[in-house]
Structure formats: structure tokens, C-alpha cells
Scaffold this active site. Structure first.
Site, short mmCIF file in Angstrom:
data_model
loop_
_atom_site.label_atom_id
_atom_site.label_comp_id
_atom_site.label_asym_id
_atom_site.label_seq_id
_atom_site.Cartn_x
_atom_site.Cartn_y
_atom_site.Cartn_z
N GLU A 117 23.04 60.25 19.47
CA GLU A 117 22.10 60.94 20.34
C GLU A 117 21.86 60.21 21.68
OE1 GLU A 117 19.11 63.66 18.38
OE2 GLU A 117 18.71 61.75 17.40
N HIS B 135 13.63 57.63 22.30
CA HIS B 135 13.73 58.77 21.39
C HIS B 135 13.29 58.30 20.01
CE1 HIS B 135 14.89 62.11 19.04
NE2 HIS B 135 15.90 61.49 18.45
N HIS C 40 11.55 59.50 15.94
CA HIS C 40 11.31 60.54 14.93
C HIS C 40 9.93 60.36 14.26
CE1 HIS C 40 15.98 60.46 14.35
NE2 HIS C 40 15.64 61.14 15.42
N HIS D 169 12.08 67.52 14.70
CA HIS D 169 12.99 66.38 14.87
C HIS D 169 12.27 65.13 15.37
CE1 HIS D 169 16.88 64.96 17.20
NE2 HIS D 169 16.27 63.99 16.60
#
Ligand SMILES: [Zn+2]
Length: 247
Positions: free
Chosen positions: A80, A99, A101, A171
Site C-alpha cells: 500500500e 496509514h 488500521h 479499512h
């Protein structure tokens, strides 16, 4: 002798990884990057590795399209990583990208009625608007939900637009900063803000930060000692305090 700017940035990527892992913003997955200090068309991000075990030699230099600058780089890379290039491409003001989760945010990424809002002072600078990106809107309902190419990274960056934070449906989230300290400090408090808001919702009506309060928080200089204090403390707590200094 003071270390050079590139070494400083690589160490800061390590520190940010360790802090965000220790603070439960990242777990085995998720990643954080810093834009190249001299070349805005490049950024630094770890190879595919869990944040809690990232070391200086694991940091890889990338072009914005997600290609490693060193063609000899053969180690596995984050699938990603396109999230980072997509954002750096569209946001010249952004110097660091995360990023995550973190599951405290996930209910707000799937709710059809409730939007995440800043409710505690520490996150006033996350802004009033938190967009939610749904990968299915443009890429259909047969993706893995992961951002695995530049088209998806760019679409996510378009949804983030000029904001600090965007949720990714079912997500996680992407969060950006004007510096690595600016990003890390905000990111530490974002899951806490979500937990406080969830707890308050169970009690009934609640109060969010006002537009004026958000604007005041956004005007704070994040590189002053008061807002840098956390970086050093959290780095020590995460076992990488020795990487904070320039020697
Ligand atoms: Zn992800």
C-alpha cells in the site's frame, strides 16, 4: 559531528514507526513516511516490515510512483505504499504521511449516520471535516480494499483533498502532517479522540470543538517546545530515545 539531513530523516522515520506502534496507532500493519528534505519528488518509507521492529537500514527511498530509487532494492515492499506517493503528489504542503488500521476509527468509516469530529483539544488541528473514502465508488466491489496502485492512491488523495485526515471504509485511515512531529502528535491522539466520542455518544448528546477552537488549534506552531515535548518522551518510551539527538 552532526548527522546529515538524509540520515536525520531516516532516523525520524524509525522513531515515528516505533512511537506509533508503541501507542497502538499501528500494529503489525500500517506505515509512516517522510518526504525527502531536498527533493519533493521522493519520500522515505520502511521496507515491508512491522512498525515496532523497523531499523535505520530498513528505510527505503522511493519515487512518488512507488518505485524504489535504488534499482537494486529487492526486499519486499509495502503493497500500500501508493497511499504515500498519491498524497505527496497532490499536497505540496505535506511532509509526512501515515496509514493506519487503528480499530477505534473503523466504526466511523462504516457508519451511515455518524461522522467523526474533533471532541478533545489535542486533535483540534485535525479540522472539522473528515472525509470517508470508499474504494468501491471508483474501483468496484471486488477489490481487497487495499490501495495497491497509483490510481487508487491518487483517488484516495483526492478524497483527502486539503484535510488532515481521511477515513477509508472498512479499512483504516490516512493522516498527514507539515512535519513528522506534527503528524505523530496528532496521530497519537486521533484514536483517543474516537474513543472519547464513542463513549460520549453512549451517554447522549455531546459537544464537539467549535469552528473558532479548531481554527485556533490550527494556528499553533507545532515545532515549539510545548508541542515537541511528546516526540522525545514517546521516543524514549518506545526504546528509541537515543535516535532523537543529532549525533
Ligand atoms: Zn491498509
Amino acid at each position: 559531528m552532526a548527522i546529515d539531513a538524509i540520515r536525520r530523516v531516516k532516523r525520524d522515520v524509525v522513531i515515528a514507526n516505533r512511537i506509533l506502534a508503541r501507542q497502538d496507532v499501528l500494529d503489525a500493519y500500517g506505515h509512516v513516511s517522510i518526504r525527502h528534505p531536498h527533493d519533493p519528488e521522493k519520500y522515505f518509507l520502511a521496507r515491508s516490515l512491522s512498525p515496532a521492529i523497523v531499523e535505520e537500514e530498513d528505510i527505503v527511498e522511493f519515487h512518488l510512483d512507488g518505485t524504489p530509487v535504488d534499482p537494486a532494492e529487492k526486499r519486499p515492499l509495502y503493497l500500500e505504499r501508493f497511499i504515500h506517493g498519491g498524497v505527496y503528489e497532490q499536497r505540496p504542503d505535506v511532509k509526512a504521511v501515515l496509514h493506519s488500521h487503528a480499530d477505534d476509527l473503523l466504526p466511523f468509516s462504516i457508519s451511515k449516520t455518524t461522522r467523526l469530529r474533533p471532541v478533545i483539544h489535542n486533535v483540534g488541528d485535525m479540522g472539522e471535516t473528515v472525509p470517508v473514502w470508499d474504494i468501491a465508488d471508483k474501483f468496484g466491489d471486488e477489490t481487497t480494499l487495499l490501495v495497491t496502485n497509483m490510481a487508487q492512491g491518487r483517488d484516495l488523495a483526492g478524497c483527502l483533498a486539503c484535510n488532515r485526515l481521511a477515513l477509508m471504509r472498512g479499512h483504516g485511515f490516512v493522516c498527514v502532517g507539515r512535519s513528522i512531529n506534527d503528524l505523530t502528535r496528532l496521530a497519537v491522539y486521533i484514536p483517543r479522540n474516537a474513543r472519547v466520542m464513542m463513549a460520549a455518544m453512549k451517554m447522549g448528546d455531546f459537544i464537539s470543538l467549535s469552528k473558532g477552537e479548531i481554527a485556533a488549534r490550527q494556528k499553533l506552531d507545532t515545532e515549539t517546545p510545548a508541542l515537541l515535548r511528546g516526540w522525545e518522551f514517546w521516543a524514549r518510551e518506545a526504546g528509541v530515545g537515543h535516535l532523537v539527538g543529532d549525533d
